[in-house]
Scaffold this active site. Structure first.
Site, short mmCIF file in Angstrom:
data_model
loop_
_atom_site.label_atom_id
_atom_site.label_comp_id
_atom_site.label_asym_id
_atom_site.label_seq_id
_atom_site.Cartn_x
_atom_site.Cartn_y
_atom_site.Cartn_z
CD GLU A 76 -11.92 -8.76 9.20
OE1 GLU A 76 -12.50 -7.68 9.39
OE2 GLU A 76 -11.04 -8.92 8.35
CG ASP A 111 -7.84 -10.72 -0.78
OD1 ASP A 111 -7.56 -10.09 0.25
OD2 ASP A 111 -8.93 -11.30 -0.95
#
Lengths: 268, 412
Positions: free
Chosen positions: A55, A66
């Site tokens: 990824e 995040d």
């Protein structure tokens, strides 16, 4: 190798793993972090250490899903001039040498700005296997989702612990490649322990899909990776690797990747 | 308040719409989708419930001090060469701005949903104070996210929030201002979504927030329209400042059905539209996704969100509510922009002529009226005075002493 087999490379990877009763190791890294000069080295290192799918994060200025580690990596990458174009270029360079499928992991805005069609075209030409858009949940934008999932790349979708079953069914219908199960409510980042009930949730999800299930968010060490590998088809490790890259560099990240690969393989 | 008119934005289902034309939507992590569904359903049920509406009306009356006054600004009107100017006095609300209309409404809704914790983002602190106020009133836990840079220069509002029992969490990430405080509040919500309600401070964010905040702010327009009708009749124009755009949406919606009333939204041109140091998302932004919705957005060629700049903290945001994007594209309201200097001049003018120190945000609306005063001579104009200037006097004093503007990233 760009073009051609990339369409099904994620499916082929999981088929191959299942045939040998292994689980996928899926590292996440922010592209161009800690430095654009080593972007390709990081990808190659992870492939060498047995990553099954990579990824590759496209940095975005406002990464709302995040935690602190990936936020920092993101802003460092942006400051060093990393944008979608460069991420695609690294994908092409890597894919010319290696078979490990790459999933481009992005927030929506950089993709919109680049142009969704152009993004699909360039990513496909570069040999990317899939795309994952963090802030494009299923049915948020049906027309855009239709275009993105018809572009020759697997559009990876996420299921969260808060997702009701009826919606999980809907997501499973829309998903391609594999389903990314978010191990807990919250943002990305390392955690001391896995959430209670994770096993049951993955089993429930398995009852509504035939696609492989990868679990991510908060998986920080070999023990956790092994525990997740007991219940899922793939293990995503992001922040822990990103932090190693930032603090101790490539060799330290390599050591962690190796530990995690070993732990995943010890699971079954 | 949903008067039928060609100016009424096309809506999907009933009260709440996910989209305004192409804008809006729910571009959020999957984890939040069920919470947004729950919020939309809870709001629709509450809005249909007479006891909820009665509770809200009572709170607005007894706690916030509504209805807010309508004031004729006679000396200002004369200064402008004979414009009949009316001010909707949201500055007279408890906590000093229109923000309290929304926070009382959302807190009441959160309590009804069984949430025990409120979170919010704030820039200079107006929305944070209004949220902390509502939390104190309902005995709820409260956490306010604020950029480190903003905390340093708005120490008094930090103390105010703490007095009200809120925890103020410093956001040291990114530009350390409102944009990042908003991202951090969303991260908190993603993490604690079961027990926590996130009170967004403007008509931004994922659906249903833009509609929900609008419904809580339309009280401004509803009252203003009645007050105008009861005295001099409908205005020929309504001016309101636009950052995220909640006071503007709130007052515009009172007049959506009135074809003879022109609606004018005023953005912050900061140091000038061509300097790159501004907050004029509608004038200079491009469609993009930030904080869960698609709207005009200040961004670079790579799709990274730009920092906004304005002397006025409340307008200092790189995005704008999606309904404004739609109204602009459809030509249903007009959007202009006003520089820091022009706004500061209007700030002083209103103080001197009317004995009202306006916040720097509505000073932009006043300045735009000043720029086009000729056109409105002999006609009636309504300006939304969205907040009072107490919070701004220190900054204005610093500017007058020749200090540098500390404008970036404050209130919305």
């Amino acid at each position: 190798m760009p073009n051609g087999q990339s369409r099904n490379s994620i499916a082929l990877t999981f088929e191959r793993l299942q045939a040998s009763k292994r689980r996928a190791f899926i590292p996440y890294i922010t592209a161009g972090h800690p430095d654009p000069q080593v972007a390709l080295d990081v990808l190659t290192m992870l492939a060498d250490e047995g990553a099954d799918v990579l990824e590759l994060g496209v940095p975005f200025s406002d990464p709302i899903a995040d935690g602190p580690t990936i936020q920092r990596a993101t802003w460092q990458a942006i400051e060093k001039g990393v944008d979608i174009g460069r991420v695609i270029a690294w994908t092409a360079e890597f894919s010319a040498q290696r078979d490990t499928p790459i999933v481009l992991f992005s927030y929506l805005n950089p993709v919109l700005r680049y142009g969704p069609e152009r993004f699909l075209q360039d990513a496909r030409d570069a040999g990317a296997a899939g795309i994952l858009i963090t802030d494009l949940p299923v049915d948020a934008d049906p027309e855009l989702e239709r275009r993105l999932s018809a572009g020759g790349l697997d559009l990876i979708r996420l299921v969260a612990p808060t997702t009701p079953r009826v919606r999980a069914v809907r997501i499973a219908e829309a998903a391609q490649g594999f389903i990314y199960y978010i191990s807990r409510t919250g943002v990305t980042g390392e955690r001391e322990r896995l959430r209670q009930g994770l096993r049951e949730d993955v089993e429930t999800l398995r009852s509504v899909t035939d696609l492989p299930i990868a679990v991510g968010f908060g998986i920080s060490n070999a023990d956790q990776a092994r525990a997740v590998a007991e219940i899922a088809d793939g293990v995503v490790v992001g922040s822990a690797l990103v932090r190693k890259l930032e603090e101790d560099g490539l060799s330290s990240a390599r050591a962690l990747a190796r530990e995690i690969r070993t732990a995943i393989d010890a699971a079954l | 308040m949903s008067s039928k008119s060609k100016r009424q934005p096309a809506g999907g289902r009933g009260l709440l719409t996910d989209r305004f034309g192409p804008y809006g939507g729910r571009y959020v992590p999957e984890t939040l989708i069920p919470a947004l569904d729950e919020l939309a359903a809870a709001f629709e049920a509450a809005w249909e419930d007479d006891s909820f509406r009665a509770d809200l009306d009572r709170l607005l009356r007894e706690h916030a001090g509504r209805p807010s006054a309508l004031t004729r600004a006679e000396r200002l009107g004369r200064e402008l060469g004979g414009v009949d100017v009316y001010l909707k006095r949201e500055d007279l609300n408890h906590t000093g701005a229109h923000k309290i209309n929304n926070t009382l409404g959302q807190a009441l809704l959160a309590r009804r949903m069984g949430k025990r914790r409120l979170i919010a983002e704030t820039g200079a602190g107006q929305h944070g104070v209004a949220t902390a106020t509502a939390a104190a009133l309902f005995g709820m836990e409260c956490c306010i996210y604020m950029g480190e840079r903003d905390m340093a220069r708005q120490a008094l509002n930090v103390f105010r929030m703490e007095l009200l029992g809120a925890e103020v969490r410093a956001v040291g990430a990114g530009s350390r201002t409102l944009k990042d405080a908003t991202s951090e509040a969303i991260r908190d919500w993603v993490t604690n979504v079961g027990e926590t309600h996130y009170i967004i401070g403007s008509v931004v964010g994922p659906a249903p927030y833009p509609c929900l905040v609008r419904e809580f702010q339309t009280v401004i327009g509803r009252e203003a329209r009645q007050q105008m009708l009861a005295t001099v009749g409908l205005p020929d124009a309504v001016f309101a400042c636009v950052g995220g755009g909640s006071n503007a949406i709130g007052i515009f919606h009172g007049f959506m059905g009135d074809a003879g009333t022109e609606l004018v939204g005023v953005e912050a041109a900061g140091a000038g539209l061509d300097t790159g140091l501004h907050s004029a998302s509608l004038a200079r932004g491009k469609a993009g996704v930030l904080h869960g919705s698609l709207s005009y957005l200040l961004q670079d060629d790579a799709g990274q969100v730009s920092e906004a700049h304005s002397v006025s903290a409340g307008l200092d945001y790189p995005g704008v509510g999606p309904e404004h994007a739609f109204l602009k594209d459809q030509g249903l309201s007009r959007y202009e922009s006003v520089s820091d200097d022009e706004a500061l001049e209007s700030f002083r003018t209103l103080s001197r002529l009317e004995g009202i120190i306006p916040a720097l945000e509505p000073s932009h609306a006043l300045a735009q009226l000043g720029k086009e005063a000729e056109r409105w001579r002999g006609r009636k104009v309504l300006v939304c005075l969205s907040g009072r200037g107490d919070k701004d006097v220190a900054e204005v004093a610093r500017l007058e002493r020749g200090g540098r503007a500390q404008g970036e990233g404050e209130e919305r």
